[in-house]
Design a protein around this motif. Structure first.
Motif, short mmCIF file in Angstrom:
data_model
loop_
_atom_site.label_atom_id
_atom_site.label_comp_id
_atom_site.label_asym_id
_atom_site.label_seq_id
_atom_site.Cartn_x
_atom_site.Cartn_y
_atom_site.Cartn_z
N GLN A 207 0.77 -1.21 0.07
CA GLN A 207 0.00 -0.04 -0.25
C GLN A 207 0.97 1.22 0.00
N GLY A 208 0.36 2.31 -0.56
CA GLY A 208 1.38 3.65 -0.67
C GLY A 208 0.43 4.75 -1.22
N HIS A 209 1.21 5.51 -1.73
CA HIS A 209 0.75 6.68 -2.33
C HIS A 209 1.83 7.28 -3.44
N ILE A 210 1.29 7.85 -4.72
CA ILE A 210 1.91 8.02 -5.70
C ILE A 210 1.56 9.54 -6.14
N GLY A 211 2.57 10.30 -6.61
CA GLY A 211 2.41 11.85 -6.99
C GLY A 211 3.55 11.93 -8.18
N PHE A 212 2.63 12.71 -9.20
CA PHE A 212 3.24 12.90 -10.46
C PHE A 212 3.09 14.06 -10.79
N ASP A 213 4.15 15.15 -11.47
CA ASP A 213 4.13 16.20 -11.81
C ASP A 213 5.05 16.45 -13.14
N SER A 214 4.38 16.82 -14.14
CA SER A 214 5.38 16.89 -15.36
C SER A 214 4.93 17.87 -16.35
N GLN A 215 5.75 18.07 -17.46
CA GLN A 215 5.13 19.09 -18.59
C GLN A 215 5.26 18.09 -19.83
N LEU A 216 3.89 18.04 -20.30
CA LEU A 216 3.58 17.13 -21.52
C LEU A 216 3.69 17.76 -22.68
N VAL A 217 4.65 17.32 -23.57
CA VAL A 217 4.54 17.87 -24.90
C VAL A 217 3.97 16.74 -26.00
N TYR A 218 3.16 16.99 -26.83
CA TYR A 218 2.33 16.33 -27.55
C TYR A 218 2.05 16.86 -28.95
N ASP A 219 1.79 15.65 -29.94
CA ASP A 219 1.14 16.30 -31.28
C ASP A 219 -0.03 15.17 -31.62
N MET A 220 -1.14 15.59 -31.64
CA MET A 220 -2.33 14.57 -31.85
C MET A 220 -2.26 13.98 -33.21
N GLU A 221 -1.62 14.87 -34.19
CA GLU A 221 -1.58 14.07 -35.42
C GLU A 221 -0.93 13.01 -35.38
N THR A 222 0.40 13.11 -35.08
CA THR A 222 1.58 11.99 -35.06
C THR A 222 1.43 11.34 -33.79
N LEU A 223 0.56 11.49 -33.01
CA LEU A 223 0.63 10.52 -31.71
C LEU A 223 2.00 10.44 -31.09
N ALA A 224 2.90 11.67 -31.30
CA ALA A 224 4.03 11.58 -30.68
C ALA A 224 3.94 12.57 -29.30
N VAL A 225 4.36 11.98 -28.15
CA VAL A 225 4.13 12.30 -26.76
C VAL A 225 5.42 12.50 -26.17
N SER A 226 5.82 13.48 -25.39
CA SER A 226 6.83 13.39 -24.39
C SER A 226 6.40 14.11 -23.25
N LEU A 227 6.93 13.70 -22.08
CA LEU A 227 7.08 14.21 -20.78
C LEU A 227 8.42 14.91 -20.41
N GLU A 228 8.25 15.98 -20.23
CA GLU A 228 9.61 16.77 -19.61
C GLU A 228 9.60 17.11 -18.41
N LYS A 229 10.78 17.21 -17.69
CA LYS A 229 10.96 17.73 -16.21
C LYS A 229 10.14 16.60 -15.40
N VAL A 230 10.14 15.45 -15.67
CA VAL A 230 9.24 14.56 -14.98
C VAL A 230 9.78 14.36 -13.48
N ALA A 231 8.70 14.33 -12.50
CA ALA A 231 9.23 14.36 -11.25
C ALA A 231 7.93 13.40 -10.46
N ALA A 232 8.23 12.21 -10.25
CA ALA A 232 7.22 11.37 -9.39
C ALA A 232 7.64 10.85 -8.15
N GLN A 233 6.58 10.60 -7.29
CA GLN A 233 6.91 10.07 -5.88
C GLN A 233 6.09 9.12 -5.56
N LEU A 234 6.83 7.91 -5.07
CA LEU A 234 6.03 6.74 -4.45
C LEU A 234 6.56 6.27 -3.14
N ALA A 235 5.35 6.25 -2.32
CA ALA A 235 5.50 5.48 -0.94
C ALA A 235 4.82 4.43 -0.98
#
Length: 654
Positions: A207-235
């Motif tokens: 059991q635990g907790h998750i936190g996620f905060d990121s900048q999403l860069v995307y293009d819906m036509e090409t379905l290309a997605v990137s997450l920048e400056k990703v920071a996630a916490q898991l307990a």
């Protein structure tokens, strides 16, 4: 996060379809509800119910608010997805220019259950159907080409939950208190993404907790997605011990069906001063079926035994999800001594592992619980205390198969050094075996084997040759009661790994032959001299006494918590030794009798002196049984009446 979005996409789709239907049916909420229910029934074979009428607003934007809503499983009345409410609004006039401008899409209380195996099968089938030329043509003709611009003010999901099953051998993962939000979304661009959730997996006590905060860069036509400056916490809180994980990376990119993560950093902290700091590069190929971990380096720290252990390491991993294979190499330093781990695994449900582990040097007491020096002096208490620790559920032995070659250049415990240690660790059909174990120590060699199954039934076999007992005792820091060069054979079996269980259930045999033996605590030479000189003071034993024996042999059985020494024979320059003894494995209490038949004669007779054993195996004591000696003397005299009469005549003359 992907699993959570599945439910969100369904609800958002319902909202979007509701908007389209609203226009077609003059924004009649009741008609919209009926048409949505009809579509759910005919296309999905599901039941869609609304607890209240759908609320709509007209101008300057079309706003739709869904009441409490339930969507059933396919071919069932049982609810799979529920939500408290959902709302979305689209500006009406920009639609005529091909511009879709949506307010923030809000979803409150979305809760559902997803079978990933079924979902994956459905998606694979849909993808297979869409790959046909006719399907592609239809898709292109009815695509989103009419949309010149798309703007969504944001997506907010509140107080939601998702249960995911159908993976990892029937494990069930639950996400609760899910809150998800984004910034503005367009056809292409970037936006902020935030996620917080609690999770639970009962079968693994996770059991635990998750936190996620990121900048999403995307293009819906090409379905290309990137997450920048990703920071996630898991307990994590397995068994009440909190384990914290923090993951950061400058960029995670998804393109053409594959994922790449550069400079992925992972930091972990937990009980026993655990601290892990590592970084790596992660990438996939062939539609995320082939995975690689490169440039993997890091340091692990933990309080182990009586010190804080620091282990720097580096490695790489390759995995094929279709073939279900994993191969990895890990190198580093253990106690500033190099180590190497190479392993391959086949199968995910029940891995079959092969590999090799090599360590230059290992110091055992550094990995054992700390013990007060005053208590530890002259005992094996650090090893005994480690042995007495609770043993985890051995059913884990059924979860995998393995064949691992182990090589350790030197194992050291206190001052005892064991060199050139090698063994094969084999796990098969729920039984763990240590086969072909070999080592060298104290001038001799040892060969042994060990097995244990999930019910804690174990066997031990050992064959040691020409090992100096003085060297072993000195290395362990204990006083030897017997010195010499020993050859030993041990064959034992029992049930349980806890110290008392091992001692109570141990059953088997022990044999030993000791050359150039020296028995500590008693001097048969002194006894022989005392008998020869008829000096009783010479019969008193002390710690400094010792007896040299050309050879000493013993045979013992182990049963019901006792070692029964059934046959002990030896020979010195002044006596022949034989006897029996018992040693309690639980209390170490020593009892028994050794009979020393002296080469020295008294009045032409060889005297047998019984020696009573007492104390403990680590601190034995010896007492000459004078009464028993007199009985032996009378028996000898009764065998020769002439000597008896001669003795009586001497007595009568007195």
């Amino acid at each position: 996060m992907k699993k959570i979005l599945i439910g969100g996409v369904v609800v958002i789709g319902v909202v979007a379809v509701a908007g389209a239907v609203a226009v077609n049916y003059l924004l009649d909420g009741e008609t919209i509800a009926q048409e949505l229910q009809k579509e759910a029934k005919t296309r999905l074979n599901r039941h869609l119910t609304f607890a209240a009428p759908i609320n709509i607003k007209l101008f300057p934007k079309v706003a739709i608010e869904l009441p409490a809503t339930t969507l059933s499983y396919a071919n069932s009345d049982k609810a799979q997805l529920t939500l408290n409410s959902a709302s979305a609004g689209v500006m009406l006039l920009p639609l005529f220019k091909g511009e879709v401008k949506l307010d923030t899409i809000k979803v409150d209380g979305l809760k559902g259950k997803v079978n990933l195996q079924r979902l994956k099968a459905a998606l694979d089938k849909k993808q297979s159907n869409s790959s046909s030329p006719s399907s592609n043509k239809s898709t292109n003709a009815n695509g989103l080409g009419f949309i010149k611009d798309l703007t969504v003010h944001g997506i907010d999901v509140f107080d939601s939950a998702l249960t995911v099953y159908g993976l990892q051998n029937q494990k069930v993962y639950t996400l609760e208190n899910v809150n998800f939000s984004t910034g503005p979304i367009a056809l292409r661009g970037e936006t902020n993404v935030r996620l917080t959730a609690d999770f639970l997996e009962k079968t693994q006590n996770l059991q635990g907790h998750i936190g996620f905060d990121s900048q999403l860069v995307y293009d819906m036509e090409t379905l290309a997605v990137s997450l920048e400056k990703v920071a996630a916490q898991l307990a994590l809180n397995p068994a009440g011990d909190e384990l914290k994980l923090q993951l950061t990376t400058p960029k995670m990119a998804y393109s053409n069906g594959d994922l790449s993560v550069k400079t992925l950093k992972l930091q972990a902290s937990g009980p026993r001063s655990l601290a892990i700091d590592t970084s790596m590069t992660l990438s996939s190929m062939n539609g995320m079926t082939l995975w690689r971990v490169d440039d993997w380096t890091g340091t692990a720290k933990a309080a182990v035994g009586n010190r804080l252990a620091t282990v720097p390491f580096a490695g790489k991993v390759q995995a094929d999800t279709l073939a279900e294979t994993v191969a990895f190499t890990l190198t580093g330093e253990l106690e500033k001594s190099p180590f190497t781990i190479q392993a391959q695994s086949i199968g995910f449900a029940k891995p079959g592992m092969t590999g090799r582990v090599a360590v230059d040097r290992l110091t055992v007491e550094d990995w054992l619980p700390k013990v007060d020096e005053k208590v530890a002096l002259g005992t094996l208490s650090p090893m005994s205390n480690a042995w007495a620790q609770d043993v985890a559920d051995l059913s884990v032995l059924t979860k995998a198969d393995a064949n691992i070659a182990i090589n350790v250049g030197q194992v050291k415990y206190r001052a005892l050094e064991v060199n050139n240690v090698s063994a094969d660790l084999v796990l098969q059909k729920g039984k763990l075996s240590l086969r072909n174990a070999k080592a060298q120590t104290c001038g001799g060699s040892m060969a042994s084997s060990f097995t244990i199954d999930q019910r804690a039934n174990w066997t031990v076999n050992m064959d040691g040759g020409k090992v100096s007992t003085q060297c072993v005792a000195s290395g362990l820091g204990v006083m030897p009661i017997l010195e010499g060069v020993a050859s030993v054979k041990v064959a034992l079996n029992g049930t349980g790994l806890e110290s008392v269980a091992v001692k109570k259930t141990a059953n088997g045999t022990v044999t030993a032959d000791v050359q150039n033996a020296v028995l500590k605590g008693i001097s048969l030479e002194k006894v022989a001299g005392a008998v020869r000189e008829k000096n009783l003071a010479g019969l008193i034993a002390n710690r400094a006494d010792e007896t040299s024996l050309q050879a000493l042999s013993l045979k013992a059985t182990v049963k019901n918590g006792e070692v029964c020494l059934t046959n002990l024979t030896g020979k010195s320059a002044v006596a022949e030794v034989s006897g029996q003894a018992n040693v309690s494995l639980l209390t170490q209490a020593l009892s028994g009798t050794i009979k020393a038949k002296l080469a020295t004669s008294v009045d032409g007779r060889r005297v047998t002196v019984p020696i009573a054993l007492g104390g403990t195996i680590s601190e034995p004591n010896y007492q000459l049984d004078v009464g028993e000696a007199l009985k032996e003397q009378v028996k000898e005299e009764l065998k020769n009446p002439d000597l008896l009469l001669k003795g009586l005549n001497k007595l009568l003359k007195r």
